[in-house]
Design a protein around this motif. Structure first.
Motif, PDB file in Angstrom:
ATOM      1  N   ASP A  44      35.350  12.148 -11.223  1.00 49.87           N
ATOM      2  CA  ASP A  44      34.040  11.617 -11.787  1.00 49.87           C
ATOM      3  C   ASP A  44      33.994  10.060 -11.836  1.00 49.87           C
ATOM      4  OD1 ASP A  44      31.185  11.978 -12.810  1.00 49.87           O
ATOM      5  OD2 ASP A  44      32.153  10.528 -13.993  1.00 49.87           O
ATOM      6  N   ASN A 100      29.010  22.957 -24.450  1.00 52.14           N
ATOM      7  CA  ASN A 100      27.852  22.254 -23.678  1.00 52.14           C
ATOM      8  C   ASN A 100      26.932  21.886 -25.113  1.00 52.14           C
ATOM      9  OD1 ASN A 100      28.568  22.922 -21.257  1.00 52.14           O
ATOM     10  ND2 ASN A 100      27.254  24.893 -21.345  1.00 52.14           N
ATOM     11  N   THR A 104      40.422  24.715 -17.871  1.00 50.87           N
ATOM     12  CA  THR A 104      38.897  25.132 -18.137  1.00 50.87           C
ATOM     13  C   THR A 104      38.377  25.103 -19.413  1.00 50.87           C
ATOM     14  OG1 THR A 104      39.854  27.489 -18.683  1.00 50.87           O
ATOM     15  CG2 THR A 104      39.753  26.731 -16.441  1.00 50.87           C
ATOM     16  N   VAL A 105      37.001  25.184 -19.473  1.00 53.15           N
ATOM     17  CA  VAL A 105      36.367  25.056 -20.780  1.00 53.15           C
ATOM     18  C   VAL A 105      36.796  26.357 -21.614  1.00 53.15           C
ATOM     19  CG1 VAL A 105      34.286  23.699 -20.274  1.00 53.15           C
ATOM     20  CG2 VAL A 105      34.243  26.360 -19.903  1.00 53.15           C
ATOM     21  N   THR A 118      27.672  18.285 -23.660  1.00 52.83           N
ATOM     22  CA  THR A 118      26.824  18.640 -22.452  1.00 52.83           C
ATOM     23  C   THR A 118      27.652  19.499 -21.398  1.00 52.83           C
ATOM     24  OG1 THR A 118      25.691  16.631 -22.747  1.00 52.83           O
ATOM     25  CG2 THR A 118      25.403  17.547 -20.580  1.00 52.83           C
ATOM     26  N   SER A 119      28.798  19.249 -21.046  1.00 51.78           N
ATOM     27  CA  SER A 119      29.579  19.779 -19.891  1.00 51.78           C
ATOM     28  C   SER A 119      31.127  19.325 -20.159  1.00 51.78           C
ATOM     29  CB  SER A 119      29.196  19.181 -18.674  1.00 51.78           C
ATOM     30  OG  SER A 119      29.481  17.757 -18.607  1.00 51.78           O
ATOM     31  N   LYS A 120      31.972  20.119 -19.399  1.00 54.36           N
ATOM     32  CA  LYS A 120      33.369  19.866 -19.250  1.00 54.36           C
ATOM     33  C   LYS A 120      33.450  18.404 -18.789  1.00 54.36           C
ATOM     34  CE  LYS A 120      37.446  20.778 -16.401  1.00 54.36           C
ATOM     35  NZ  LYS A 120      37.956  21.538 -15.395  1.00 54.36           N
ATOM     36  N   GLU A 121      32.716  17.893 -17.929  1.00 60.49           N
ATOM     37  CA  GLU A 121      32.787  16.428 -17.646  1.00 60.49           C
ATOM     38  C   GLU A 121      32.459  15.336 -18.802  1.00 60.49           C
ATOM     39  OE1 GLU A 121      31.249  18.608 -15.977  1.00 60.49           O
ATOM     40  OE2 GLU A 121      31.887  18.576 -13.912  1.00 60.49           O
TER      41      GLU A 121
END
Length: 205
Positions: A117, A54, A38-39, A58-61
């Motif tokens: 992804d 973020n 998790t972040v 931007t994101s975990k991805e």
């Protein structure tokens, strides 16, 4: 009253924070996988506010992709261009058991981790392909090589061996592998790579 940090100081602090996030995320992703990380796990390990993930990625991805690209690019640079089979073998041993082995083993394990992804996984495949081609090039491979498929297959088997050994060293105390040092691994890697990349193909019956 202290003056505000200079722009250069702020850039250095931002770069250091970004690197802490990359290091923390790389270790978590390598050991636990994308889905189980998790972040919050990453931010806590890095000792920063979770909102900075973020801000920088931007994101975990996005963070996973940055870790993946960094790991693959570091490995690609280590293999190098126009190097000999023996230098590639030494590089593999150093990655698994050299002075920076902990960090480099996590980089290797990152190549095994999928994010779910499609774009990140294509990047992973593309970078693994570059590493394979560099290993094969140590034995003379080039896109028009008449025996190119055999050399690429040999390089892929060699890379798979490194990935498997990295996983075993992290996941279980299998001796003598777990305690093997760089010098212990170098000789077997030399034999393996020469067998895979220089031995002539057996004639088909």
């Amino acid at each position: 009253m202290n003056a505000d940090p200079s722009p250069a100081a702020r850039r250095r602090d931002s770069a250091a924070t970004r690197q802490r996030l990359l290091d923390a995320a790389g270790q978590r992703f390598a050991r636990h996988g994308y889905a189980a990380t998790t972040v919050r796990d990453i931010a806590d390990r890095a000792g920063v506010n979770v909102a900075l993930i973020n801000r920088y990625f931007t994101s975990k991805e996005g963070l996973f992709e940055a870790c993946l690209v960094g790991a693959a690019d570091d490995l690609t640079r280590t293999v190098g261009e126009n190097v000999s089979i023996d230098l590639v073998a030494d590089s593999m041993a150093r990655h698994l058991a050299g002075p920076s082995a902990d960090r480099q083993v996590h980089q290797i394990l990152m190549l095994l981790r999928t994010s779910g992804d499609a774009r990140a996984d294509r990047l992973r495949l593309d970078r693994v392909r570059v590493i394979v081609e560099r290993v094969a090039a140590a034995a003379g491979w080039h896109p028009d090589h008449p025996d190119g498929d055999r050399l690429l297959l040999g390089a892929e088997i060699a890379l798979a061996t490194v990935l498997g050994l990295a996983m075993l060293r992290v996941s279980m105390p299998l001796e003598p592998l777990a305690a093997a040092g760089q010098d212990d691994l170098a000789a077997p890697f030399h034999r393996l790579l020469h067998a895979l990349l220089t031995a002539p193909a057996r004639p088909r019956e």
